[in-house]
Design an enzyme around this catalytic site. Structure first.
Site, PDB file in Angstrom:
ATOM      1  N   ARG A  38       0.845  -1.196   0.000  1.00 18.98           N
ATOM      2  CA  ARG A  38       0.000   0.000   0.000  1.00 18.98           C
ATOM      3  C   ARG A  38       0.884   1.251   0.000  1.00 18.98           C
ATOM      4  O   ARG A  38       1.937   1.277   0.633  1.00 18.98           O
ATOM      5  CB  ARG A  38      -0.893   0.016   1.230  1.00 18.98           C
ATOM      6  N   LEU A  62      -4.210   1.008  -4.799  1.00 22.69           N
ATOM      7  CA  LEU A  62      -5.049   0.130  -5.614  1.00 22.69           C
ATOM      8  C   LEU A  62      -6.444   0.710  -5.873  1.00 22.69           C
ATOM      9  O   LEU A  62      -7.198   0.158  -6.677  1.00 22.69           O
ATOM     10  CB  LEU A  62      -5.175  -1.243  -4.956  1.00 22.69           C
ATOM     11  N   ARG A  86     -10.364 -10.930   0.875  1.00 21.41           N
ATOM     12  CA  ARG A  86     -11.647 -11.639   0.926  1.00 21.41           C
ATOM     13  C   ARG A  86     -12.208 -11.763  -0.491  1.00 21.41           C
ATOM     14  O   ARG A  86     -11.933 -10.914  -1.354  1.00 21.41           O
ATOM     15  CB  ARG A  86     -12.644 -10.873   1.783  1.00 21.41           C
ATOM     16  N   ARG A  92     -13.620  -6.009  -7.277  1.00 21.31           N
ATOM     17  CA  ARG A  92     -14.035  -4.612  -7.105  1.00 21.31           C
ATOM     18  C   ARG A  92     -12.918  -3.640  -7.477  1.00 21.31           C
ATOM     19  O   ARG A  92     -13.196  -2.508  -7.901  1.00 21.31           O
ATOM     20  CB  ARG A  92     -14.486  -4.365  -5.665  1.00 21.31           C
ATOM     21  N   HIS A 127      -9.724 -16.675  11.284  1.00 20.93           N
ATOM     22  CA  HIS A 127      -8.284 -16.864  11.404  1.00 20.93           C
ATOM     23  C   HIS A 127      -7.994 -18.359  11.471  1.00 20.93           C
ATOM     24  O   HIS A 127      -8.911 -19.182  11.554  1.00 20.93           O
ATOM     25  CB  HIS A 127      -7.732 -16.143  12.637  1.00 20.93           C
ATOM     26  N   TYR A 131     -10.516 -21.800  10.995  1.00 18.66           N
ATOM     27  CA  TYR A 131     -10.535 -22.666   9.808  1.00 18.66           C
ATOM     28  C   TYR A 131     -10.267 -24.122  10.175  1.00 18.66           C
ATOM     29  O   TYR A 131     -10.977 -25.028   9.727  1.00 18.66           O
ATOM     30  CB  TYR A 131      -9.498 -22.187   8.787  1.00 18.66           C
ATOM     31  N   ASP A 157      -2.772 -21.693   8.408  1.00 13.71           N
ATOM     32  CA  ASP A 157      -2.072 -20.669   7.622  1.00 13.71           C
ATOM     33  C   ASP A 157      -0.961 -21.237   6.752  1.00 13.71           C
ATOM     34  O   ASP A 157      -0.922 -20.996   5.547  1.00 13.71           O
ATOM     35  CB  ASP A 157      -1.462 -19.616   8.555  1.00 13.71           C
TER      36      ASP A 157
END
Length: 368
Positions: A38, A62, A86, A92, A127, A131, A157
């Site tokens: 970013r 972005l 996500r 989008r 997290h 899962y 993870d």
């Protein structure tokens, strides 16, 4: 020689956990990985973030359509991407699979999520611990009278997530080499962690596995497969399953009680475990490590993060290496003809803006 993925270029959209881990593995194996951070993070970062080693960094907004257009230009010239947002976020932003495949039909589009791209929970937060809770893995771990312990974030993870995404990307790249086309790799931790549990689901189907924790061969019930506290409050890991290894264990512990010969009698396990625990409690961990070192007893000292790199076996294999004065795990696996290596430590966000824009003819004003 360079690593086996030398010549492969990937774009990694900055995230946390399994996505960066996947990128690290592929970079260790020789791929060029361009991390898109970013703009707000420009100039931030540190060399101790091992998951970003060997990667270059490009900072971008972005949400800026001009920047997205330039990123699409970049994607025309690479082999794949890694994203861990996500479901729906990349779409989008105008960087979903359809848009990207229009730019590069041979792009491998790697998607890392916990729940997957589809399903009732796909767009909800979670997290690692959430899962693996759905896979049977978490419920199968721990002591019978305690709550299931969080197994760090190794199962979801990294094992069920990042490793499966790395495998999927390499498989998709190989498919292109064999005449295929670009495709999406949907790596969901719920899927990967479930696959990691395959052997235990097979045990359950065969009647070999009880769903009560600490009641089975590999979950701490057996006296010959567990951890034990030593005199110095440190621990010893015992995994003497096979009879020939079990006999060495008994020999080294100086146990001659005939009840130990009935190794797989579950009714005896609690009693035999108490006897072994009392034996091991009489010496320090390192005393036991010296006694068992080099034997086939399948016994090892339980080491801390500080101790592991100093162990003589790990040192002999260079399993941990020094990069810029920081000890870290070395790349794995190893290859006989191509060398996986850490090319450099993590760079600050945006440190490579100039060179990446120059190399791929991108509009420098769109990246800051």
């Amino acid at each position: 020689m360079a690593g086996p993925l030398n010549g492969i270029t990937l774009v990694e959209f900055a995230g946390i956990g399994p996505g960066p881990f996947c990128g690290m593995i592929l970079a260790d194996l020789g791929a060029e990985v361009i991390r898109i951070d970013r703009s707000s993070q420009h100039g931030h970062g540190n060399t101790i973030d091992f998951q970003h080693r060997s990667k270059s960094s490009l900072t971008a907004d972005l949400k800026n359509p001009k920047t997205v257009k330039e990123i699409k230009k970049l994607l025309k010239n690479v082999d794949g991407l890694i994203e861990g947002f996500r479901p729906g976020v990349m779409e989008r932003l105008g960087l979903g699979p359809d848009e990207c495949f229009n730019e590069n039909p041979n792009l491998v589009y790697g998607r890392m999520t916990g729940w997957g791209q589809v399903g009732p929970l796909a767009k909800t937060a979670g997290h690692d611990i959430n899962y693996i809770a759905l896979t049977g893995a978490l419920e199968s771990m721990g002591r019978k009278d305690q709550t299931p312990p969080p197994p760090l974030n190794l199962v979801g993870d990294f094992g069920g997530g990042g490793m499966f995404l790395a495998l999927g990307i390499v498989a998709a790249l190989l498919n292109i080499k064999q005449g295929g086309k670009g495709q999406v790799v949907d790596a969901a931790m719920v899927d990967g962690a479930s696959v990691l549990m395959s052997m235990f689901y097979a045990f359950k189907a065969s009647g070999f596995w009880s769903e009560e924790r600490e009641s089975n061969l590999l979950d701490g019930a057996a006296h010959f497969y567990d951890t034990y506290e030593c005199a110095d409050k440190k621990f010893l890991a015992v995994g003497s399953i096979e009879p020939q290894f079990y006999s060495v264990l008994l020999e080294k512990l100086e146990i001659i009680d005939p009840k130990f010969q009935d190794q797989h009698n579950k009714e005896l396990w609690p009693e035999l475990k108490v006897i072994i625990a009392e034996k091991i409690k009489k010496k320090s961990r390192d005393e036991w490590a010296n006694i068992f070192d080099g034997s086939d007893a399948c016994v090892a000292p339980v080491l801390s993060l500080s101790e592991a790199p100093k162990h003589h076996h790990m040192k002999a294999r260079n399993s941990f290496i020094d990069v810029d004065g920081v000890i870290q795990p070395a790349p794995a696996p190893r290859f006989s003809d191509t060398t996986a290596q850490i090319r450099h430590s993590s760079v600050k966000a945006g440190e490579n803006n100039e060179e990446i824009c120059s190399k791929y003819d991108l509009d420098r004003s769109c990246f800051s």
